[in-house]
Design a protein around this motif. Structure first.
Motif, PDB file in Angstrom:
ATOM      1  N   PHE A  96      41.144 131.258  29.851  1.00  0.00           N
ATOM      2  CA  PHE A  96      40.641 132.379  29.065  1.00  0.00           C
ATOM      3  C   PHE A  96      40.883 133.704  29.764  1.00  0.00           C
ATOM      4  O   PHE A  96      40.236 134.696  29.459  1.00  0.00           O
ATOM      5  N   SER A 109      36.056 128.390  31.246  1.00  0.00           N
ATOM      6  CA  SER A 109      35.336 128.268  29.973  1.00  0.00           C
ATOM      7  C   SER A 109      35.330 129.646  29.298  1.00  0.00           C
ATOM      8  O   SER A 109      35.545 130.672  29.952  1.00  0.00           O
ATOM      9  N   ASP A 110      35.101 129.634  28.003  1.00  0.00           N
ATOM     10  CA  ASP A 110      35.308 130.831  27.175  1.00  0.00           C
ATOM     11  C   ASP A 110      34.151 131.841  27.293  1.00  0.00           C
ATOM     12  O   ASP A 110      33.055 131.574  26.820  1.00  0.00           O
ATOM     13  N   TRP A 154      34.406 134.855  25.911  1.00  0.00           N
ATOM     14  CA  TRP A 154      34.684 135.935  24.956  1.00  0.00           C
ATOM     15  C   TRP A 154      33.982 135.776  23.618  1.00  0.00           C
ATOM     16  O   TRP A 154      33.809 136.762  22.891  1.00  0.00           O
ATOM     17  N   GLY A 184      37.354 136.962  21.173  1.00  0.00           N
ATOM     18  CA  GLY A 184      38.571 136.283  21.612  1.00  0.00           C
ATOM     19  C   GLY A 184      39.133 136.821  22.919  1.00  0.00           C
ATOM     20  O   GLY A 184      38.707 137.861  23.436  1.00  0.00           O
ATOM     21  N   ALA A 185      40.117 136.077  23.428  1.00  0.00           N
ATOM     22  CA  ALA A 185      40.700 136.385  24.736  1.00  0.00           C
ATOM     23  C   ALA A 185      41.641 137.588  24.696  1.00  0.00           C
ATOM     24  O   ALA A 185      42.252 137.943  25.711  1.00  0.00           O
TER      25      ALA A 185
END
Ligand code: SF4
Ligand code: SF4
Length: 260
Positions: free
Chosen positions: A78, A181-182, A184, A188-189
């Motif tokens: 990410f 891990s995300d 965002w 989104g990234a």
């Protein structure tokens, strides 16, 4: 810097080097392979590499990123990887390669310094500690491995003047691991938050402008001693950027700053 699963170590290519293991190697212009390895590379640039190179070239971090790098977002991560953009010539040579070798030698990236040793980080469940692991991985055509100079991983790092790089790469690795891990959510990234984090980590000249010329200091309390350091010192603004990103994305408290 790679993160290595412990069960995968045995199947990784190259010879694993423990602390006291040795390897023989010497790279010099007298070898027929000289300069052959500085082409067609996936050469990862870490944040400290960018500082050294942009200062060497006398340009800003933003200009360096635009002219010399590609940012690639892997599906499993990410945060983008930043790679040195190879020249668009037949051999896809490194843009810093000259007839006489590396034209930025004293400021060459961490990966180039350590080559043909590669390092990775793995979590040892037995000791419950993260540790560095080194592999000796010269390419098939490398003649330097037949030379007689003997190194351990530690003396190699010292010999390549890579200690400062090593320290900064470890700090970056500690932060980068969090992007597995995300953080965002819906934005989104490639959303605004991701762009801010990228700026703080890779485009430190722009981040410094942001700190001193936007409403940043109205929102964050930063000690005057820290402000003095980050105003002119690139390494200090980078460390500050790492701390800010951890606070901004994960709420990790920092001695450098707090919300007003
Ligand atoms: S920066 Fe220097 S050592 Fe690294 S690939 Fe380019 S020419 Fe080779
Ligand atoms: S192939 Fe090996 S010995 Fe030859 S220039 Fe590259 S690192 Fe040096």
């Amino acid at each position: 810097m790679k993160y290595i699963e412990i069960e995968n170590i045995a199947c990784l290519p190259g010879r694993k080097l423990e602390e006291e293991d040795t390897f023989s190697f010497h790279c010099h212009p007298g070898l027929a392979c000289f300069n052959r390895c500085c082409r067609n590379l996936n050469l990862f640039l870490y944040p400290y590499d960018v500082i050294r190179l942009k200062n060497r070239l006398g340009i800003t971090s933003g200009q360096f990123i635009d002219r010399y790098s590609d940012a690639v977002l892997r599906p499993s991560n990410f945060f983008p990887e930043v790679l040195l953009h190879m020249a668009e010539n037949e051999g896809q040579t490194c843009p810093f390669l000259s007839e006489s070798g590396c034209s930025v030698y004293a400021d060459r990236p961490d990966t180039c310094r350590l080559f043909p040793v590669e390092q990775g980080i793995f979590y040892d469940a037995q000791t419950m500690k993260t540790r560095m692991i080194s592999f000796f991985k010269p390419p098939d055509f490398c003649l330097g491995l037949h030379e007689k100079t003997i190194w351990t991983p530690k003396t190699w790092i010292q010999g390549q003047d890579a200690e400062e790089y090593h320290k900064m790469t470890l700090q970056w690795a500690d932060l980068k691991e969090r992007f597995q891990s995300d953080p965002w959510g819906k934005s989104g990234a490639e959303g605004p938050g991701a762009k801010m984090a990228f700026m703080a980590i890779y485009n430190i000249d722009e981040f410094r402008e942001f700190v001193f010329k936007s409403s940043f200091l109205k929102r964050y309390k930063v000690a005057s001693e820290t402000l003095k350091k980050i105003r002119h010192n690139d390494v200090e603004i980078l460390k500050f950027g790492f701390e800010w990103v951890k606070f901004y994305l994960w709420g990790i408290k920092s001695g450098y700053l707090r919300l007003r």
